[in-house]
Design a protein around this motif. Structure first.
Motif, PDB file in Angstrom:
ATOM      1  N   ASP A 299       0.833  -1.208   0.000  1.00  0.00           N
ATOM      2  CA  ASP A 299       0.000   0.000   0.000  1.00  0.00           C
ATOM      3  C   ASP A 299       0.869   1.260   0.000  1.00  0.00           C
ATOM      4  OD1 ASP A 299      -2.344  -1.429  -0.008  1.00  0.00           O
ATOM      5  OD2 ASP A 299      -2.758  -1.175   2.129  1.00  0.00           O
ATOM      6  N   ALA A 300       1.929   1.238   0.798  1.00  0.00           N
ATOM      7  CA  ALA A 300       2.809   2.404   0.883  1.00  0.00           C
ATOM      8  C   ALA A 300       3.528   2.642  -0.439  1.00  0.00           C
ATOM      9  CB  ALA A 300       3.816   2.217   2.014  1.00  0.00           C
ATOM     10  N   LEU A 301       3.988   1.568  -1.078  1.00  0.00           N
ATOM     11  CA  LEU A 301       4.667   1.699  -2.367  1.00  0.00           C
ATOM     12  C   LEU A 301       3.713   2.264  -3.417  1.00  0.00           C
ATOM     13  CD1 LEU A 301       6.642  -1.669  -2.405  1.00  0.00           C
ATOM     14  CD2 LEU A 301       7.599   0.624  -2.053  1.00  0.00           C
ATOM     15  N   LYS A 302       2.470   1.802  -3.408  1.00  0.00           N
ATOM     16  CA  LYS A 302       1.478   2.310  -4.351  1.00  0.00           C
ATOM     17  C   LYS A 302       1.191   3.782  -4.093  1.00  0.00           C
ATOM     18  CE  LYS A 302      -3.251   1.580  -5.980  1.00  0.00           C
ATOM     19  NZ  LYS A 302      -4.483   0.751  -5.875  1.00  0.00           N
ATOM     20  N   THR A 303       0.978   4.136  -2.829  1.00  0.00           N
ATOM     21  CA  THR A 303       0.676   5.522  -2.472  1.00  0.00           C
ATOM     22  C   THR A 303       1.782   6.469  -2.908  1.00  0.00           C
ATOM     23  OG1 THR A 303      -0.687   4.841  -0.582  1.00  0.00           O
ATOM     24  CG2 THR A 303       0.224   7.071  -0.534  1.00  0.00           C
ATOM     25  N   LYS A 304       3.010   6.016  -2.776  1.00  0.00           N
ATOM     26  CA  LYS A 304       4.162   6.870  -3.100  1.00  0.00           C
ATOM     27  C   LYS A 304       4.466   6.878  -4.597  1.00  0.00           C
ATOM     28  CE  LYS A 304       7.131   9.668  -1.200  1.00  0.00           C
ATOM     29  NZ  LYS A 304       6.714  10.827  -0.387  1.00  0.00           N
ATOM     30  N   GLY A 305       3.808   6.026  -5.371  1.00  0.00           N
ATOM     31  CA  GLY A 305       3.999   6.035  -6.816  1.00  0.00           C
ATOM     32  C   GLY A 305       5.188   5.256  -7.319  1.00  0.00           C
ATOM     33  N   TYR A 306       5.623   4.254  -6.561  1.00  0.00           N
ATOM     34  CA  TYR A 306       6.753   3.440  -6.999  1.00  0.00           C
ATOM     35  C   TYR A 306       6.367   2.504  -8.137  1.00  0.00           C
ATOM     36  CZ  TYR A 306      10.026   4.701  -3.285  1.00  0.00           C
ATOM     37  OH  TYR A 306      10.904   5.379  -2.478  1.00  0.00           O
ATOM     38  N   ASP A 307       7.348   2.144  -8.971  1.00  0.00           N
ATOM     39  CA  ASP A 307       7.213   0.985  -9.839  1.00  0.00           C
ATOM     40  C   ASP A 307       7.276  -0.227  -8.921  1.00  0.00           C
ATOM     41  OD1 ASP A 307       6.968   2.086 -12.379  1.00  0.00           O
ATOM     42  OD2 ASP A 307       9.132   2.265 -12.646  1.00  0.00           O
ATOM     43  N   TYR A 308       6.120  -0.811  -8.660  1.00  0.00           N
ATOM     44  CA  TYR A 308       6.071  -1.913  -7.705  1.00  0.00           C
ATOM     45  C   TYR A 308       5.161  -3.007  -8.233  1.00  0.00           C
ATOM     46  CZ  TYR A 308       1.260  -1.590  -6.067  1.00  0.00           C
ATOM     47  OH  TYR A 308      -0.107  -1.666  -6.001  1.00  0.00           O
ATOM     48  N   ARG A 309       5.368  -4.180  -7.721  1.00  0.00           N
ATOM     49  CA  ARG A 309       4.498  -5.310  -8.010  1.00  0.00           C
ATOM     50  C   ARG A 309       4.373  -6.144  -6.757  1.00  0.00           C
ATOM     51  NH1 ARG A 309       4.837  -9.599 -12.976  1.00  0.00           N
ATOM     52  NH2 ARG A 309       2.636 -10.108 -12.870  1.00  0.00           N
ATOM     53  N   TYR A 310       3.131  -6.505  -6.413  1.00  0.00           N
ATOM     54  CA  TYR A 310       2.852  -7.246  -5.180  1.00  0.00           C
ATOM     55  C   TYR A 310       2.026  -8.479  -5.506  1.00  0.00           C
ATOM     56  CZ  TYR A 310       1.014  -8.161  -0.454  1.00  0.00           C
ATOM     57  OH  TYR A 310       0.661  -8.734   0.744  1.00  0.00           O
ATOM     58  N   VAL A 311       2.513  -9.648  -5.098  1.00  0.00           N
ATOM     59  CA  VAL A 311       1.814 -10.910  -5.325  1.00  0.00           C
ATOM     60  C   VAL A 311       1.392 -11.506  -3.987  1.00  0.00           C
ATOM     61  CG1 VAL A 311       2.084 -13.301  -6.102  1.00  0.00           C
ATOM     62  CG2 VAL A 311       2.913 -11.419  -7.531  1.00  0.00           C
ATOM     63  N   PHE A 312       0.108 -11.824  -3.871  1.00  0.00           N
ATOM     64  CA  PHE A 312      -0.444 -12.549  -2.733  1.00  0.00           C
ATOM     65  C   PHE A 312      -0.731 -13.963  -3.213  1.00  0.00           C
ATOM     66  CE2 PHE A 312      -4.045 -14.184  -0.337  1.00  0.00           C
ATOM     67  CZ  PHE A 312      -3.744 -13.862   0.967  1.00  0.00           C
ATOM     68  N   SER A 313      -0.148 -14.972  -2.546  1.00  0.00           N
ATOM     69  CA  SER A 313      -0.323 -16.356  -2.987  1.00  0.00           C
ATOM     70  C   SER A 313      -1.249 -17.106  -2.040  1.00  0.00           C
ATOM     71  CB  SER A 313       1.032 -17.065  -3.080  1.00  0.00           C
ATOM     72  OG  SER A 313       1.724 -17.051  -1.855  1.00  0.00           O
ATOM     73  N   LYS A 314      -2.330 -17.616  -2.592  1.00  0.00           N
ATOM     74  CA  LYS A 314      -3.328 -18.317  -1.797  1.00  0.00           C
ATOM     75  C   LYS A 314      -2.846 -19.727  -1.435  1.00  0.00           C
ATOM     76  CE  LYS A 314      -7.648 -17.802  -2.874  1.00  0.00           C
ATOM     77  NZ  LYS A 314      -8.931 -17.854  -3.637  1.00  0.00           N
ATOM     78  N   ALA A 315      -3.314 -20.187  -0.257  1.00  0.00           N
ATOM     79  CA  ALA A 315      -3.077 -21.567   0.184  1.00  0.00           C
ATOM     80  C   ALA A 315      -1.597 -21.919   0.215  1.00  0.00           C
ATOM     81  CB  ALA A 315      -3.849 -22.546  -0.693  1.00  0.00           C
ATOM     82  N   THR A 316      -0.751 -20.980   0.637  1.00  0.00           N
ATOM     83  CA  THR A 316       0.686 -21.209   0.713  1.00  0.00           C
ATOM     84  C   THR A 316       1.233 -20.714   2.042  1.00  0.00           C
ATOM     85  OG1 THR A 316       0.982 -19.111  -0.461  1.00  0.00           O
ATOM     86  CG2 THR A 316       1.122 -21.146  -1.766  1.00  0.00           C
ATOM     87  N   LYS A 317       2.483 -21.093   2.321  1.00  0.00           N
ATOM     88  CA  LYS A 317       3.144 -20.718   3.563  1.00  0.00           C
ATOM     89  C   LYS A 317       4.417 -19.929   3.269  1.00  0.00           C
ATOM     90  CE  LYS A 317       1.199 -24.624   6.133  1.00  0.00           C
ATOM     91  NZ  LYS A 317       1.496 -25.799   7.000  1.00  0.00           N
ATOM     92  N   HIS A 318       5.192 -19.690   4.300  1.00  0.00           N
ATOM     93  CA  HIS A 318       6.378 -18.845   4.240  1.00  0.00           C
ATOM     94  C   HIS A 318       7.391 -19.366   3.213  1.00  0.00           C
ATOM     95  CE1 HIS A 318       8.988 -15.787   5.944  1.00  0.00           C
ATOM     96  NE2 HIS A 318       9.945 -16.671   6.158  1.00  0.00           N
ATOM     97  N   CYS A 319       7.801 -18.486   2.301  1.00  0.00           N
ATOM     98  CA  CYS A 319       8.824 -18.820   1.302  1.00  0.00           C
ATOM     99  C   CYS A 319       8.496 -20.130   0.581  1.00  0.00           C
ATOM    100  CB  CYS A 319      10.206 -18.900   1.958  1.00  0.00           C
ATOM    101  SG  CYS A 319      10.806 -17.334   2.615  1.00  0.00           S
ATOM    102  N   ASP A 320       7.260 -20.275   0.193  1.00  0.00           N
ATOM    103  CA  ASP A 320       6.760 -21.527  -0.364  1.00  0.00           C
ATOM    104  C   ASP A 320       7.356 -21.795  -1.751  1.00  0.00           C
ATOM    105  OD1 ASP A 320       4.983 -23.666  -1.277  1.00  0.00           O
ATOM    106  OD2 ASP A 320       3.651 -23.022   0.344  1.00  0.00           O
ATOM    107  N   THR A 321       7.919 -22.994  -1.916  1.00  0.00           N
ATOM    108  CA  THR A 321       8.542 -23.362  -3.189  1.00  0.00           C
ATOM    109  C   THR A 321       7.562 -23.255  -4.350  1.00  0.00           C
ATOM    110  OG1 THR A 321      10.097 -24.846  -2.085  1.00  0.00           O
ATOM    111  CG2 THR A 321       9.735 -25.209  -4.437  1.00  0.00           C
TER     112      THR A 321
END
Length: 344
Positions: A299-321
Motif C-alpha cells: 500500500d505504501a509503495l502504491k501511495t508513493k507512486g513506486y514501480d512496484y508489483r505485489y503478489v499474494f499467494s493463496k493456500a501457501t506458507k512462508h517462502c513456499d517453493t
C-alpha cells in the motif's frame, strides 16, 4: 498461467476481490496480483535443453571481512556464527566475456539459484521481446549463520542500515571478479556500474535485506525482489539503529511510515506474501504479522507512486517453493523491464 489483480480491504482481516488479467499483462504490469490456490511450475524455470552457462563456488572467511567479521557486540553467544560463507556464481551462456554484465545478488545462497539458472538459460535467448532477460550474472551469497535477533544472519539482514549493501558491493563483488577460477574462464569479466543493472533477491529476512539494500543505497542497487519479506520488528534490540528505527523494518509501513514520508527513491520493487505466512493471525501490536506487514508495504509503495508489483499467494506458507516455481520467471521478466545494458 493466470494472475489475478486484487485490492486489499482492511475489515478485521485482509479481504480480496478478484478480476482475471491476461498473462501478458501479468508479466509486464505493475500493481497487486493473486496467484493460486492451484500451482504449476513455469516451463521457463525447467531445463529445456538450452545452452548452459558456467557455475562456480568459493568461500569467504568471516574473520577476513572488515564489515561483518563475525564478532559484533550485539551477537548472542549461544547462536553459532559461520567461519566461512559460501558464494555461488552462475555466468549464463549468453554472457560475452569483456562486457559489463548486469548482476542479480541472491541471499541465503544458493537458495533458488537452480530456478534462476534455468530462467537465464531459457529466457536470455528468447525471441519474444516481452519475455526476455538480459544476460545477468547471478551471485548467491550465504548468510553468516543462525537466525533472528542476536544472530549473524539477523545482523546482516534485519538491521536498518547500509551496512549489508556495502558488504556486498565492497567485499563480495570484488571477490567474485578476482576469483581465480572465474578469471580463468572469463579473463575480462566485468560488472556494470549502473545501479539499474544491479538487482537483489531474497526471501524472509533476506527479502527485508533486499529492500534495505536498495533503500539505503539506491546508488548501488535499484531492482529489488522480496518473497515473504520480513518487514517486521526483527532488528536486534541492542542495535545502534534502534535509536532511529525502534521497530526495525516495521517502520517501512507503520509507525513512522518510512516509505510514505521519505522522498521517492529510484527503485523498482517486487514484494510477495503467502496467505498463511508467518504469524498471519497475530495482532498488530506484536509487530510480527508478515501478511499485515507486506500488505501495508505494498500500500505504501502504491501511495508513493513506486514501480512496484505485489503478489499474494493463496493456500501457501512462508517462502513456499510452489510460489517460486509458478511466479519467478514472470517476476524476473518484470524486474528487468526497461534494462538495455545501461539505460533504464
Amino acid at each position: 498461467m493466470l494472475f489475478k489483480s486484487f485490492l486489499p480491504l482492511a475489515i478485521g482481516c485482509w479481504l480480496f476481490t478478484y478480476t482475471v488479467a491476461a498473462q501478458s499483462n501479468s508479466e509486464n504490469g505493475n500493481g497487486n496480483f493473486v496467484v493460486g490456490p492451484d500451482y504449476t511450475i513455469d516451463p521457463a524455470l525447467t531445463d529445456l535443453g538450452n545452452p548452459k552457462g558456467k557455475y562456480f563456488e568459493f568461500s569467504m572467511r568471516l574473520a577476513d571481512s572488515k564489515i561483518f567479521p563475525g564478532n559484533d557486540a550485539t551477537l548472542d553467544p549461544k547462536k553459532p556464527v559461520r567461519e566461512t560463507r559460501q558464494v555461488f556464481v552462475y555466468v549464463p551462456a549468453a554472457y560475452k566475456d569483456g562486457t559489463k554484465a548486469p548482476i542479480l545478488v541472491t541471499l541465503d545462497g544458493p537458495s533458488r539459484l537452480d530456478l534462476v539458472r534455468n530462467a537465464l538459460d531459457n529466457l536470455t535467448i528468447s525471441t519474444d521481446a516481452a519475455r526476455n532477460l538480459p544476460a545477468f550474472i547471478t551471485i548467491a551469497v550465504q548468510n553468516g549463520g543462525d537466525d533472528a535477533k542476536g544472530s549473524e544472519r539477523g545482523l546482516e539482514y534485519d538491521t536498518m542500515s547500509d551496512r549489508f549493501a556495502r558488504f556486498i558491493n565492497d567485499e563480495v563483488l570484488p571477490a567474485v571478479l578476482s576469483n581465480p577460477a572465474i578469471k580463468a574462464a572469463y579473463p575480462n569479466i566485468a560488472f556494470t556500474a549502473d545501479p539499474w543493472g544491479k538487482a537483489v533477491m531474497g526471501c524472509s529476512s533476506g527479502g527485508a535485506a533486499a529492500l534495505t539494500m536498495g533503500w539505503f543505497r539506491p546508488d548501488l542497487f535499484r531492482r529489488l525482489i522480496t518473497y515473504s519479506g520480513t518487514f517486521v520488528d526483527q532488528q536486534d534490540d541492542d542495535a545502534a539503529e534502534e535509536a532511529t528505527y525502534p521497530l526495525g523494518a516495521w517502520e517501512y509501513h507503520s509507525g513512522m511510515k518510512l516509505i510514505e514520508t521519505t522522498d521517492k527513491k529510484p527503485l523498482r520493487i517486487f514484494t510477495h506474501v503467502s496467505e498463511f505466512d508467518l504469524r498471519y493471525d497475530d495482532a498488530e501490536e506484536t509487530y510480527h504479522n508478515w501478511v499485515m506487514a507486506n500488505n501495508r508495504t505494498a500500500d505504501a509503495l502504491k501511495t508513493k507512486g513506486y514501480d512496484y508489483r505485489y503478489v499474494f499467494s493463496k493456500a501457501t506458507k512462508h517462502c513456499d517453493t510452489k510460489v517460486y516455481e509458478m511466479t519467478l520467471a514472470n517476476t524476473l521478466v518484470w524486474m528487468w523491464k526497461g534494462y538495455e545494458g545501461g539505460s533504464r
